[in-house]
Write a protein that holds these residues in place. Structure first.
Motif, PDB file in Angstrom:
ATOM      1  N   LEU A  18      -4.756  -4.520   9.821  1.00 19.92           N
ATOM      2  CA  LEU A  18      -4.248  -3.150   9.866  1.00 19.92           C
ATOM      3  C   LEU A  18      -5.202  -2.262  10.657  1.00 19.92           C
ATOM      4  CD1 LEU A  18      -3.219  -2.747   6.122  1.00 19.92           C
ATOM      5  CD2 LEU A  18      -1.812  -3.545   8.020  1.00 19.92           C
ATOM      6  N   GLN A  22      -3.258   2.711   9.209  1.00 19.81           N
ATOM      7  CA  GLN A  22      -2.591   1.888   8.208  1.00 19.81           C
ATOM      8  C   GLN A  22      -3.502   1.663   7.006  1.00 19.81           C
ATOM      9  OE1 GLN A  22      -1.798  -1.243  11.051  1.00 19.81           O
ATOM     10  NE2 GLN A  22       0.411  -0.976  10.781  1.00 19.81           N
ATOM     11  N   THR A  46       2.697  -2.088   6.375  1.00 25.89           N
ATOM     12  CA  THR A  46       1.708  -1.219   5.732  1.00 25.89           C
ATOM     13  C   THR A  46       2.095  -0.943   4.284  1.00 25.89           C
ATOM     14  OG1 THR A  46       1.220  -0.201   7.858  1.00 25.89           O
ATOM     15  CG2 THR A  46       0.533   1.008   5.888  1.00 25.89           C
TER      16      THR A  46
END
Length: 67
Positions: A18, A22, A46
């Motif tokens: 991520l 995120q 996410t």
């Protein structure tokens, strides 16, 4: 030919990488959070990672609402 349900364990998959924004969503713990972004930006990934993190921390599934 009869169909058969395969109940063998699934292999573990690697968690997605991520980006910083995120990760902020995944770490958010203060009340509701609205996530707005365009198609294909990773919103679903996410949100799933956020739910996984909360469950791993011991939060009850009945306390989570994802829309």
């Amino acid at each position: 030919m009869r169909a058969r349900l395969d109940l063998s364990p699934l292999p573990r998959v690697q968690a997605p990488i991520l980006d910083a924004e995120q990760q902020m969503v995944v770490k958010h713990r203060e009340g509701p959070l609205l996530v707005l972004a365009g198609p294909g930006t990773g919103k679903t990934t996410t949100i799933v990672e956020s739910v996984v993190a909360r469950l791993e921390e011991g939060q009850a599934p009945s306390e989570l609402l994802v829309l």
